[in-house]
Scaffold this motif. Structure first.
Motif, short mmCIF file in Angstrom:
data_model
loop_
_atom_site.label_atom_id
_atom_site.label_comp_id
_atom_site.label_asym_id
_atom_site.label_seq_id
_atom_site.Cartn_x
_atom_site.Cartn_y
_atom_site.Cartn_z
N TYR A 141 0.84 -1.21 0.00
CA TYR A 141 0.00 0.00 0.00
C TYR A 141 0.87 1.26 0.00
O TYR A 141 0.66 2.18 -0.79
N ARG B 249 1.66 4.13 -3.01
CA ARG B 249 1.40 5.56 -2.81
C ARG B 249 2.62 6.42 -3.14
O ARG B 249 2.48 7.57 -3.53
N GLY C 10 -5.42 2.74 5.04
CA GLY C 10 -6.18 3.10 3.87
C GLY C 10 -7.59 2.56 3.79
O GLY C 10 -8.42 3.09 3.05
N TYR D 163 -8.72 -6.20 0.23
CA TYR D 163 -7.70 -5.14 0.31
C TYR D 163 -6.72 -5.27 -0.84
O TYR D 163 -6.39 -4.29 -1.53
N TYR E 196 -6.57 -2.32 -3.99
CA TYR E 196 -5.40 -1.50 -4.30
C TYR E 196 -4.55 -2.08 -5.43
O TYR E 196 -3.47 -1.58 -5.71
#
Length: 352
Positions: A21, A25, A63, A87, A91
């Motif tokens: 994650y 980002r 998130g 999850y 993502y």
């Protein structure tokens, strides 16, 4: 064929996904290599009645909040598996499954990750393999002479498979207490602990434990006195099944025996207890055999770190192995912060 990327994350459970994650980002190219054939990490292999210590809202990865499980305050393991699968999909994390990492080696400016599906070269590696695949069994005299069945926490599933048996559960932590409570009333139970069970206050759950672990780490980093963190509060979270079994007198612990016999366990005072099955709830060790060639491991099998970064190999970060790689980093709620710090350090390394 050797493939190349900026970062290889080893392990696709909760820690590996949290790392992914934050890497995503930051715009860093990465791949997650997971030995499992399906999402969910170790959660897909736990005993049937396992529940989280905290409500869903306090058991989330960065998130995305974990949704509540209908009819349950504390979600079960299958709910966690579904959350992790969602999850990963939400993502679009690049997880390659069924890939076992055998070794990580230095290769000039890269780290070479050898797998059973080929090799990867990476500027940095995050190891997020956890401990579930390395159950620890203590060296108790007579363990090889015992004629019954011996299980570890990882092999226990439900009381039905042991119904009517004489069962000794060894361990005074959360796993030992939860499995003993699960079995109470279904088997002839003997619960054995190294010291008298220490229950946390009934209103303490995983969120409070995370806060305690974080406060301890901040105190140590600031040079203040060690307050003991979670260990100062107790060893066993009194989740509802444990509390119920304890309150009706089904969880009475005996002190640790000193040896196994052919048909049970025996204490120094000459007393004994027969057993058909012994369940060792005696913990785990970090799964770090893939770093043997780098010769980084020190006492207790740990690799010396500053935060999550290896001191002797700064291109390597370790995530989710417990407090030595971040406060409560082996928990869902606790892994987010060290994952973010690891991703930021790696971004700085790659872009320097």
């Amino acid at each position: 064929m050797t493939r190349r990327t900026d970062v290889v994350v080893i392990g696709g459970g909760q820690s590996g996904l949290a790392a992914g994650y934050h890497l995503r980002r930051l715009g860093i190219e990465f791949v997650i290599l997971d030995a499992q054939e399906a999402p969910g990490g170790a959660w897909q292999h736990t005993w049937d009645s396992l529940r989280l210590f905290s409500p869903a809202a306090y058991s989330s990865l960065p998130g995305r909040l974990m949704p509540p499980q209908p009819g349950e305050v504390y979600p079960d393991a299958q709910h966690v598996v579904s959350y992790l699968a969602d999850y990963e999909k939400r993502y679009e994390l690049p997880v390659e499954r069924g890939v076992s990492v055998g070794a990580v080696q230095c290769d000039g400016s890269f780290l070479q990750v050898e797998t059973d599906c080929g090799a990867w070269q990476a500027r940095a590696v995050i190891s997020a393999t956890g401990t579930w695949t390395r159950p620890f069994l203590p060296a108790v005299p007579g363990r090889r002479e015992f004629q019954g069945r011996q299980l570890h926490t990882v092999q226990y599933r439900n009381p039905e498979e042991l119904a009517g048996q004489r069962v000794v559960v060894v361990g005074g932590g959360n796993s030992g207490a939860q499995i003993a409570a699960d079995l109470a009333g279904n088997v002839d139970l003997t619960w054995v602990t190294q010291r008298p069970p220490r229950y946390l206050a009934d209103d303490i759950d995983g969120r409070a434990l995370f806060d305690a672990a974080t406060a301890r780490r901040r105190a140590l980093d600031a040079g203040r006195t060690d307050n003991g963190g979670v260990a100062s509060l107790g060893d066993i979270v009194a989740v509802p099944p444990v509390r119920e079994a304890r309150d009706v007198g089904l969880l009475t612990a005996r002190p640790m025996f000193d040896r196994l016999t052919e048909d049970g366990v025996a204490w120094p005072d000459g007393t004994s207890a027969p057993a058909d099955t012994i369940i060792w709830c005696t913990g785990f060790r970090p799964a770090l055999a893939h770093f043997a060639g780098l010769r980084l491991r020190g006492t207790r099998g740990h690799i010396a770190t500053i935060g999550t970064r290896s001191i002797d190999e700064p291109r390597l970060h370790l995530l989710g192995y417990g407090d030595w790689t971040g406060p409560a980093s082996a928990t869902l709620i606790g892994v987010g912060r060290p994952a973010r710090e690891a991703a930021r350090e790696i971004a700085g390394l790659i872009r320097s």
